[in-house]
Design a protein around this motif. Sequence first.
Motif, short mmCIF file in Angstrom:
data_model
loop_
_atom_site.label_atom_id
_atom_site.label_comp_id
_atom_site.label_asym_id
_atom_site.label_seq_id
_atom_site.Cartn_x
_atom_site.Cartn_y
_atom_site.Cartn_z
N VAL A 10 0.84 -1.20 0.00
CA VAL A 10 0.00 0.00 0.00
C VAL A 10 0.87 1.25 0.00
CG1 VAL A 10 -1.59 1.39 1.42
CG2 VAL A 10 -2.04 -1.05 1.05
N VAL A 11 1.89 1.26 0.84
CA VAL A 11 2.77 2.44 0.94
C VAL A 11 3.52 2.68 -0.38
CG1 VAL A 11 4.81 3.38 2.10
CG2 VAL A 11 2.93 2.40 3.44
N ALA A 12 4.00 1.62 -1.00
CA ALA A 12 4.70 1.77 -2.29
C ALA A 12 3.76 2.36 -3.33
CB ALA A 12 5.24 0.42 -2.75
N ASP A 13 2.55 1.84 -3.41
CA ASP A 13 1.55 2.34 -4.35
C ASP A 13 1.21 3.80 -4.03
OD1 ASP A 13 -0.65 2.76 -6.02
OD2 ASP A 13 -1.70 0.94 -5.39
N PHE A 14 1.00 4.09 -2.76
CA PHE A 14 0.67 5.43 -2.30
C PHE A 14 1.73 6.44 -2.74
CE2 PHE A 14 1.66 8.40 1.25
CZ PHE A 14 0.58 9.25 1.13
N TYR A 15 2.99 6.15 -2.46
CA TYR A 15 4.04 7.10 -2.83
C TYR A 15 4.24 7.19 -4.33
CZ TYR A 15 5.42 8.58 1.81
OH TYR A 15 5.44 9.16 3.06
N HIS B 210 8.51 5.37 7.79
CA HIS B 210 7.60 6.00 8.75
C HIS B 210 6.15 5.76 8.37
CE1 HIS B 210 10.17 7.99 11.62
NE2 HIS B 210 10.91 8.48 10.64
N GLN B 211 5.85 5.80 7.07
CA GLN B 211 4.47 5.58 6.63
C GLN B 211 4.04 4.13 6.91
OE1 GLN B 211 2.65 8.07 5.77
NE2 GLN B 211 0.83 7.11 4.98
N VAL B 212 4.94 3.18 6.66
CA VAL B 212 4.64 1.77 6.99
C VAL B 212 4.38 1.65 8.49
CG1 VAL B 212 5.64 -0.55 7.15
CG2 VAL B 212 5.84 0.75 5.01
N GLN B 213 5.23 2.29 9.27
CA GLN B 213 5.08 2.25 10.72
C GLN B 213 3.76 2.88 11.15
OE1 GLN B 213 7.71 4.80 13.10
NE2 GLN B 213 8.38 2.94 14.17
N PHE B 214 3.42 4.02 10.57
CA PHE B 214 2.19 4.71 10.93
C PHE B 214 0.96 3.88 10.59
CE2 PHE B 214 -1.37 7.34 9.48
CZ PHE B 214 -1.74 7.89 10.69
N ILE B 215 0.88 3.40 9.35
CA ILE B 215 -0.29 2.61 8.94
C ILE B 215 -0.38 1.33 9.76
CG2 ILE B 215 -1.37 1.31 7.06
CD1 ILE B 215 -0.33 3.51 5.17
N SER B 216 0.73 0.69 9.99
CA SER B 216 0.74 -0.52 10.81
C SER B 216 0.21 -0.22 12.20
CB SER B 216 2.15 -1.09 10.90
OG SER B 216 2.62 -1.49 9.64
N SER B 217 0.64 0.88 12.77
CA SER B 217 0.22 1.25 14.12
C SER B 217 -1.27 1.53 14.20
CB SER B 217 1.02 2.49 14.56
OG SER B 217 0.59 2.92 15.83
N VAL B 218 -1.80 2.36 13.28
CA VAL B 218 -3.23 2.69 13.34
C VAL B 218 -4.10 1.49 12.98
CG1 VAL B 218 -2.84 5.14 12.93
CG2 VAL B 218 -3.46 3.66 11.01
N ALA B 219 -3.52 0.50 12.31
CA ALA B 219 -4.28 -0.71 11.96
C ALA B 219 -4.16 -1.79 13.03
CB ALA B 219 -3.80 -1.25 10.62
#
Length: 124
Positions: free
Chosen positions: A18-23, A47-56
């Motif tokens: 998701v993060v790769a696609d997003f960026y 950081h984005q992987v960490q953030f999405i992982s955390s909120v999920a």
Amino acid sequence: MSKTVYQAIGGRDAVEAVVADFYDQVLSDDQLAPYFEGMEMSELRAHQVQFISSVAGGPVEYTGDDMRAAHAQLDIDEADFDAVGEYLHDALERNGVEPQYVERIMSEVAALKAPILGTPATND
């Protein structure tokens, strides 16, 4: 024991996709790309992987800067914030995240709008 959103969407591999696609989307947008000039993209992606992982609900705690501090110097406006949100929403959908999980993740992102923009919180 019920699954977390993180587990339900496929864990780290899914979040990284998701993060790769997003960026890919964000960096190809002429309006948004300038925000990322001179940035260390591998660090931002991590950081984005960490953030999405955390909120999920993943086994990760977000340790990045406070959202206001991290974005204050960028002078992000509402249209740009919304565009980034749309790209994340689209990346989640394109990578097979079920709608109820997309909405749960996006509600966490929406809660960051005021801190990122440096505006008072509203009850949208």
